[in-house]
Design a protein around this motif. Structure first.
Motif, PDB file in Angstrom:
ATOM      1  N   PHE A   1      34.287 -14.383  17.766  1.00 20.46           N
ATOM      2  CA  PHE A   1      33.091 -14.117  16.966  1.00 20.46           C
ATOM      3  C   PHE A   1      32.803 -12.620  17.033  1.00 20.46           C
ATOM      4  O   PHE A   1      33.072 -11.973  18.053  1.00 20.46           O
ATOM      5  CB  PHE A   1      31.896 -14.901  17.502  1.00 20.46           C
ATOM      6  N   VAL A   2      32.266 -12.084  15.950  1.00 27.40           N
ATOM      7  CA  VAL A   2      32.016 -10.644  15.867  1.00 27.40           C
ATOM      8  C   VAL A   2      30.559 -10.394  15.514  1.00 27.40           C
ATOM      9  O   VAL A   2      30.039 -10.958  14.543  1.00 27.40           O
ATOM     10  CB  VAL A   2      32.921  -9.975  14.805  1.00 27.40           C
ATOM     11  N   ILE A   3      29.896  -9.564  16.313  1.00 24.29           N
ATOM     12  CA  ILE A   3      28.554  -9.066  15.996  1.00 24.29           C
ATOM     13  C   ILE A   3      28.681  -7.566  15.802  1.00 24.29           C
ATOM     14  O   ILE A   3      29.212  -6.870  16.681  1.00 24.29           O
ATOM     15  CB  ILE A   3      27.534  -9.366  17.104  1.00 24.29           C
ATOM     16  N   GLY A   4      28.252  -7.055  14.663  1.00 25.69           N
ATOM     17  CA  GLY A   4      28.506  -5.664  14.363  1.00 25.69           C
ATOM     18  C   GLY A   4      27.295  -4.876  13.903  1.00 25.69           C
ATOM     19  O   GLY A   4      26.273  -5.436  13.492  1.00 25.69           O
ATOM     20  N   VAL A   5      27.427  -3.566  14.003  1.00 29.82           N
ATOM     21  CA  VAL A   5      26.458  -2.623  13.438  1.00 29.82           C
ATOM     22  C   VAL A   5      27.249  -1.588  12.650  1.00 29.82           C
ATOM     23  O   VAL A   5      28.454  -1.404  12.865  1.00 29.82           O
ATOM     24  CB  VAL A   5      25.632  -1.913  14.533  1.00 29.82           C
ATOM     25  N   GLY A   6      26.576  -0.924  11.724  1.00 31.14           N
ATOM     26  CA  GLY A   6      27.249   0.116  10.962  1.00 31.14           C
ATOM     27  C   GLY A   6      27.690  -0.365   9.593  1.00 31.14           C
ATOM     28  O   GLY A   6      27.334  -1.457   9.138  1.00 31.14           O
ATOM     29  N   SER A   7      28.520   0.459   8.954  1.00 29.33           N
ATOM     30  CA  SER A   7      28.879   0.219   7.555  1.00 29.33           C
ATOM     31  C   SER A   7      30.274  -0.373   7.368  1.00 29.33           C
ATOM     32  O   SER A   7      30.649  -0.678   6.237  1.00 29.33           O
ATOM     33  CB  SER A   7      28.787   1.540   6.774  1.00 29.33           C
TER      34      SER A   7
ATOM     35  N   GLY B   1      39.132 -16.945  13.329  1.00 18.58           N
ATOM     36  CA  GLY B   1      38.739 -18.305  12.997  1.00 18.58           C
ATOM     37  C   GLY B   1      37.264 -18.532  12.817  1.00 18.58           C
ATOM     38  O   GLY B   1      36.795 -19.685  12.863  1.00 18.58           O
ATOM     39  N   THR B   2      36.494 -17.452  12.566  1.00 15.26           N
ATOM     40  CA  THR B   2      35.037 -17.614  12.474  1.00 15.26           C
ATOM     41  C   THR B   2      34.449 -17.109  11.158  1.00 15.26           C
ATOM     42  O   THR B   2      33.253 -16.827  11.080  1.00 15.26           O
ATOM     43  CB  THR B   2      34.340 -16.920  13.655  1.00 15.26           C
ATOM     44  N   GLN B   3      35.267 -16.950  10.146  1.00 14.01           N
ATOM     45  CA  GLN B   3      34.851 -16.699   8.761  1.00 14.01           C
ATOM     46  C   GLN B   3      34.303 -15.300   8.518  1.00 14.01           C
ATOM     47  O   GLN B   3      34.866 -14.539   7.751  1.00 14.01           O
ATOM     48  CB  GLN B   3      33.839 -17.758   8.291  1.00 14.01           C
ATOM     49  N   SER B   4      33.192 -14.920   9.159  1.00 15.98           N
ATOM     50  CA  SER B   4      32.610 -13.607   8.877  1.00 15.98           C
ATOM     51  C   SER B   4      31.805 -13.115  10.070  1.00 15.98           C
ATOM     52  O   SER B   4      31.402 -13.894  10.933  1.00 15.98           O
ATOM     53  CB  SER B   4      31.709 -13.660   7.628  1.00 15.98           C
ATOM     54  N   ALA B   5      31.584 -11.803  10.094  1.00 14.48           N
ATOM     55  CA  ALA B   5      30.846 -11.187  11.195  1.00 14.48           C
ATOM     56  C   ALA B   5      29.346 -11.340  10.998  1.00 14.48           C
ATOM     57  O   ALA B   5      28.862 -11.541   9.881  1.00 14.48           O
ATOM     58  CB  ALA B   5      31.207  -9.702  11.288  1.00 14.48           C
ATOM     59  N   PHE B   6      28.610 -11.240  12.087  1.00 14.75           N
ATOM     60  CA  PHE B   6      27.152 -11.187  12.059  1.00 14.75           C
ATOM     61  C   PHE B   6      26.769  -9.715  12.107  1.00 14.75           C
ATOM     62  O   PHE B   6      27.111  -9.009  13.054  1.00 14.75           O
ATOM     63  CB  PHE B   6      26.550 -11.922  13.261  1.00 14.75           C
ATOM     64  N   LEU B   7      26.059  -9.241  11.096  1.00 16.75           N
ATOM     65  CA  LEU B   7      25.716  -7.824  11.009  1.00 16.75           C
ATOM     66  C   LEU B   7      24.264  -7.603  11.416  1.00 16.75           C
ATOM     67  O   LEU B   7      23.359  -8.283  10.928  1.00 16.75           O
ATOM     68  CB  LEU B   7      25.939  -7.304   9.592  1.00 16.75           C
ATOM     69  N   CYS B   8      24.033  -6.655  12.322  1.00 15.76           N
ATOM     70  CA  CYS B   8      22.681  -6.296  12.738  1.00 15.76           C
ATOM     71  C   CYS B   8      22.241  -5.033  12.001  1.00 15.76           C
ATOM     72  O   CYS B   8      22.950  -4.020  12.016  1.00 15.76           O
ATOM     73  CB  CYS B   8      22.629  -6.050  14.245  1.00 15.76           C
ATOM     74  N   ASP B   9      21.098  -5.086  11.362  1.00 15.84           N
ATOM     75  CA  ASP B   9      20.526  -3.955  10.644  1.00 15.84           C
ATOM     76  C   ASP B   9      19.711  -3.128  11.636  1.00 15.84           C
ATOM     77  O   ASP B   9      18.683  -3.579  12.142  1.00 15.84           O
ATOM     78  CB  ASP B   9      19.629  -4.454   9.504  1.00 15.84           C
TER      79      ASP B   9
END
Length: 275
Positions: free
Chosen positions: A137-143, A156-164
């Motif tokens: 699983f990926v939690i990300g910041v930035g562009s 295997g987790t479709q898409s990242a969780f992005l923190c604004d």
């Protein structure tokens, strides 16, 4: 080690000399920019995996996190490889648990080979396709959302969780962790133990009750992961000879996870519905 030139660092792996000049010495930063490029180093957790209710464990996690701050570069490949390696090792020793890797990143590797996202994604893919399976699983910041999504998809987790970062990052991070916990556990179930005796594995069924009020349905047992229908429903045992867990097929898993009001029950006593 202080230095005035790269030669002062001795072994080339200890250089280059950074910050020297105007009468002041610099520091030998190391070829990796000060970070290890060995996955084995990242496979050693600062705080071992444990139940949050274990005495002192929460305090140990908080103390560890508070003692760290990002101040060097971004060795994404060995960090992810180490996390996947340790997760798999722990899962092998604790077969009753689902273990995942969580990568918090800005999606821009800056040191240690490989640094290109497709190659790093292969590390996540190997974890997702391994035995035991370790999803990333990926939690990300930035562009760099595209990079983050590539890593999540490969894991295997479709898409990242992005923190604004313009909003409450703590709340967003907590929400992402909650969603990840549900996604990680939502498709794997322990086999319940009857009050007397041992389970009859030919008399186990998985029942799904949709949250919209539709009639409950039984998912069929398909034998193993390779027999899962591309667009149909099914489930399988982790080990047909010595079952410990039930896993839903990918298409079934996606259907269940999208239904936040639905319910899944593991039933004992009636002959297993098979595909």
């Amino acid at each position: 080690t202080t230095c005035n030139t790269d030669a002062d660092c001795g072994d080339p792996s200890c250089g280059p000399c950074f910050g020297a000049g105007f009468g002041f010495p610099g520091v030998c930063m190391g070829a990796s920019g000060g970070d290890s490029c060995s996955a084995a180093d990242y496979a050693k957790p600062d705080v071992e995996i444990a139940d949050l209710t274990a005495p002192g464990h929460t305090d140990a996690l908080v103390k560890s996190i508070q003692s760290k701050k990002p101040e060097t570069n971004t060795p994404t490949a060995p960090a992810l490889q180490g996390a996947v390696d340790h997760a798999r090792e722990w899962a092998q020793k604790n077969p009753g648990h689902v273990v995942v890797a969580l990568l918090a990143t800005d999606g821009d590797p800056t040191e240690c080979d490989p640094q290109d996202i497709p190659a790093i994604a292969q590390i996540a893919a190997a974890g997702a396709n391994g035995n035991p399976k370790v999803l990333t699983f990926v939690i990300g910041v930035g562009s760099s959302l595209s990079n983050m999504n590539q890593l999540a998809q490969a894991g295997g987790t479709q898409s990242a969780f992005l923190c604004d970062t313009g909003q409450d990052v703590n709340q967003q991070f907590l929400a992402a962790l909650t969603a990840i916990r549900g996604a990680a556990l939502g498709c794997t179930y322990k086999i319940p133990v009857p009050q007397k005796g041992t389970p009859d594995y030919d008399k186990v069924n998985v029942q799904y009750t949709p949250g919209n009020g539709d009639k409950a349905q039984l998912f069929p047992n398909v034998g193993n992961a390779a027999q899962c229908p591309a667009g149909g429903d099914g489930w399988f045992y982790d080990d047909p000879q010595n079952p410990k867990q039930i896993t839903l097929c990918d298409a079934t898993c996606q259907k269940v996870q999208k239904d936040d009001k639905g319910q899944v029950d593991v039933l004992l006593g009636c002959e297993t519905v098979v595909k």
